[in-house]
Design a protein around this motif. Structure first.
Motif, mmCIF file in Angstrom:
data_model
loop_
_atom_site.group_PDB
_atom_site.id
_atom_site.type_symbol
_atom_site.label_atom_id
_atom_site.label_comp_id
_atom_site.label_asym_id
_atom_site.label_seq_id
_atom_site.Cartn_x
_atom_site.Cartn_y
_atom_site.Cartn_z
ATOM 1 N N ILE A 1 42.938 45.152 8.248
ATOM 2 C CA ILE A 1 41.954 44.704 9.744
ATOM 3 C C ILE A 1 42.894 44.459 10.784
ATOM 4 N N SER A 2 43.604 43.594 10.571
ATOM 5 C CA SER A 2 44.594 42.933 11.759
ATOM 6 C C SER A 2 45.498 44.196 12.291
ATOM 7 N N ARG B 1 43.020 42.811 2.950
ATOM 8 C CA ARG B 1 41.856 43.170 3.674
ATOM 9 C C ARG B 1 42.328 42.571 5.152
ATOM 10 N N ALA B 2 42.643 41.357 5.157
ATOM 11 C CA ALA B 2 43.066 40.730 6.536
ATOM 12 C C ALA B 2 44.078 41.454 7.139
ATOM 13 N N LEU C 1 49.250 38.104 18.373
ATOM 14 C CA LEU C 1 48.405 37.365 17.597
ATOM 15 C C LEU C 1 47.932 38.372 16.339
ATOM 16 N N ALA D 1 51.678 38.185 8.482
ATOM 17 C CA ALA D 1 51.471 37.105 7.759
ATOM 18 C C ALA D 1 50.312 37.189 6.579
ATOM 19 N N SER D 2 49.491 37.981 6.750
ATOM 20 C CA SER D 2 48.454 38.257 5.553
ATOM 21 C C SER D 2 49.063 39.107 4.618
ATOM 22 N N GLN E 1 51.098 39.322 14.427
ATOM 23 C CA GLN E 1 51.444 38.300 13.286
ATOM 24 C C GLN E 1 50.561 37.934 12.152
ATOM 25 N N THR E 2 49.340 37.990 12.514
ATOM 26 C CA THR E 2 48.257 37.942 11.540
ATOM 27 C C THR E 2 48.460 38.925 10.286
ATOM 28 N N GLU F 1 46.803 38.880 1.656
ATOM 29 C CA GLU F 1 45.433 39.068 2.004
ATOM 30 C C GLU F 1 45.440 40.492 2.453
#
Lengths: 96, 447
Positions: free
Chosen positions: A51-52, A47-48, A32, A39-40, A35-36, A45
């Motif tokens: 962090i991910s 920052r996302a 997860l 995909a971010s 993938q985040t 994105e």
């Protein structure tokens, strides 16, 4: 070289169900987070994604470290201090 | 025990998958996520005795007299002159988001919408005059008939083909239809919108007439371009709205021609003629939010709404509840992000309106449209920051978005956590306007 009188004990340790549940959860979280992160990046994105990505790396490192520590905690030849519930010792069999 | 653990883990994973992609809505709708629940009555649906047809005079129609009343005679003209001067200066200094290409990108995107006026051209209420007498084989002269469910599916398929992303069928509610179509300049007059027992819609010099037999409304949502919208408040952000409007005009006019070709009457509307939001709520497209705008589960508030009235019998859709109202109570991110402080910070929605631009008689988080519109003049753009800041406005690539929305829907206790995470992950921030041109400079567009 072995003698005919040497005795060997082979212990097959089956891991408890919760180990597999935790491993599954770890894998799911890892998937997860990766993938985040990817995909971010695609979603623009940063920052996302950062962090991910960092969380995925930390979780992966923690998983590997725990795995290694678990392996090292049992020295060869020493029986487990707390054998798993489903351990199946094989009857010692002498040679000859 | 072990087997039980595997079964439990498998079941949990299965539930997660089903939650994300499963069907939870009636057969009449395209498959939507299971966490989007259908309900008999919309959330925030209670109406009071004050509820009546909206005048049709929104902020665009009443800003000038309000501005004059508040800041004195000539204040509007002075504000417009200052705005023009500012925009010209930004254009010449090539301020990111307000350069000549930025501003003209928005102008180009408006083209279709600007050529569409209620009752004429693309938004004509009637069929074009036949060049020759119709024969029985001509489209529209023989009625296509099928069950209401099949009709709904057929119309939805056509609407999606033309560019709609969310389509629902709502019953006609005369209370949602505006009282008037306001004049666009001093030479015109305000025209009443009336319902009469006639067969064909008509537009006269004094009124717009909707046949009472038009009992079905096709409510449509068209997503806005997030890459552009995330550049708000700039001319690039405006381009997302402009494109949404032009796409809406194309979709409803195409769908009206399609419906007329099946032998029925159709009235295509964008923002004009009636309130799009209540029809979209009744049709199960979304819920009313703190923005006092529709929020859809799939695209958040970043959609443009339009609708087609028709006498083509179709199965109605049901409203939905995906936990939005409860989420809005704790979130308040849009109200914090709003540069003009126009949005409500109240925890609970109420019937207390903020001005004549609001239609009273129902519970909502009413907004101060005057402050909002005044900021448009100051910023030289149509803002849109609230649309971007909403946690439901997300790209469609990361699975985690779907998971978060599902959690909010089924477990409102997690609302606060997801609001904190939304900020921590940096969502809803303005993106670099110049980067948009760099991202889209290749011959093939991404995404």
């Amino acid at each position: 070289m072995t003698n005919a009188t040497d005795v060997f004990t082979i212990t097959i340790r089956r891991r408890r169900w919760w180990f597999w549940a935790l491993a599954g959860l770890w894998l799911l979280l890892e998937l997860l987070l990766l993938q985040t992160a990817l995909a971010s990046v695609a979603e623009g994105e940063p920052r996302a994604a950062t962090i991910s990505g960092i969380a995925a790396i930390v979780l992966a490192a923690a998983g590997v470290l725990l795995w290694l520590r678990r392996g090292q905690s049992q020295k060869p030849g020493e029986p487990s201090a707390q054998p798993d519930d489903a351990s199946t010792p094989v009857e010692p069999q002498g040679q000859g | 025990m072990k087997a039980g653990g595997f079964v439990a883990a498998g079941g949990a994973l299965g539930s997660l998958g089903a939650l994300a992609i499963g069907t939870g809505v009636g057969e009449n709708q395209r498959k939507r996520a299971r966490w989007i629940k259908t309900v008999d009555r919309p959330t925030l649906s209670e109406k009071t005795a004050d509820y009546k047809r909206f005048s049709g005079k929104d902020m665009f129609a009443i800003y000038v007299p309000l501005k004059t009343q508040r800041d004195g005679v000539g204040s509007f003209e002075a504000e417009q002159a200052s705005k023009s001067k500012r925009l010209a200066a930004w254009m010449s200094e090539r301020k990111p988001g307000f350069s000549l290409p930025d501003q003209q990108l928005s102008e180009g995107a408006w083209t279709v919408m600007r050529s569409s006026r209620p009752g004429t051209g693309l938004l004509s209420w009637t069929r074009p005059p036949a060049r020759t007498p119709a024969t029985p084989a001509e489209p529209g002269t023989q009625r296509y008939t099928a069950s209401p469910e099949e009709m709904a599916s057929t119309v939805k398929a056509a609407a999606r083909l033309y560019g709609a992303r969310l389509v629902g069928i709502a019953p006609m509610n005369e209370n949602y239809v505006n009282q008037q179509v306001p004049r666009e300049d001093e030479k015109q007059i305000d025209k009443d919108i009336v319902f009469e027992d006639i067969d064909v819609p008509s537009v006269t010099d004094t009124k717009f007439v909707i046949p009472r037999k038009m009992k079905w409304v096709v409510a449509i949502a068209i997503p806005m371009d997030l890459e552009l919208l995330s550049r708000a408040p700039t001319a690039l952000g405006d381009t997302a709205s402009a494109l949404g409007y032009s796409h809406s005009a194309f979709v409803v006019s195409s769908l009206a021609v399609f419906i007329r070709g099946l032998g029925y009457e159709a009235i295509p509307c964008v923002n004009d003629t009636a309130q799009s939001i209540p029809f979209a709520i009744d049709a199960g497209i979304g819920e009313l939010s703190r923005l006092n705008k529709l929020v859809t589960p799939e695209f958040g508030p970043a959609v443009r709404l339009c609708k087609v009235f028709t006498d083509l019998p179709m199965a109605y859709d049901k409203p939905i509840n995906f936990g939005l109202v409860e989420f809005c109570k704790t979130c308040k991110k849009c109200a914090e992000a709003c540069p003009s402080r126009a949005l409500s910070f109240d925890s609970e929605p109420s019937v207390r309106t903020r001005g004549p631009w609001n239609n009273p008689g129902h519970k909502a988080w009413y907004e101060d449209s005057y402050k909002c519109f005044e900021y448009w003049q100051k910023s030289g753009s149509a803002c849109g920051v609230c649309l971007v800041s909403c946690p439901y406005t997300k790209g469609n690539q990361a699975w985690i978005h779907e998971g978060a929305k599902a959690a909010v829907s089924v477990a409102p206790a997690t609302d606060g956590v997801f609001r904190i995470l939304d900020n921590a992950f940096g969502y809803g921030k303005q993106r670099d306007p110049e980067q948009w041109w760099k991202n889209n400079s290749s011959s093939e567009r991404r995404g």
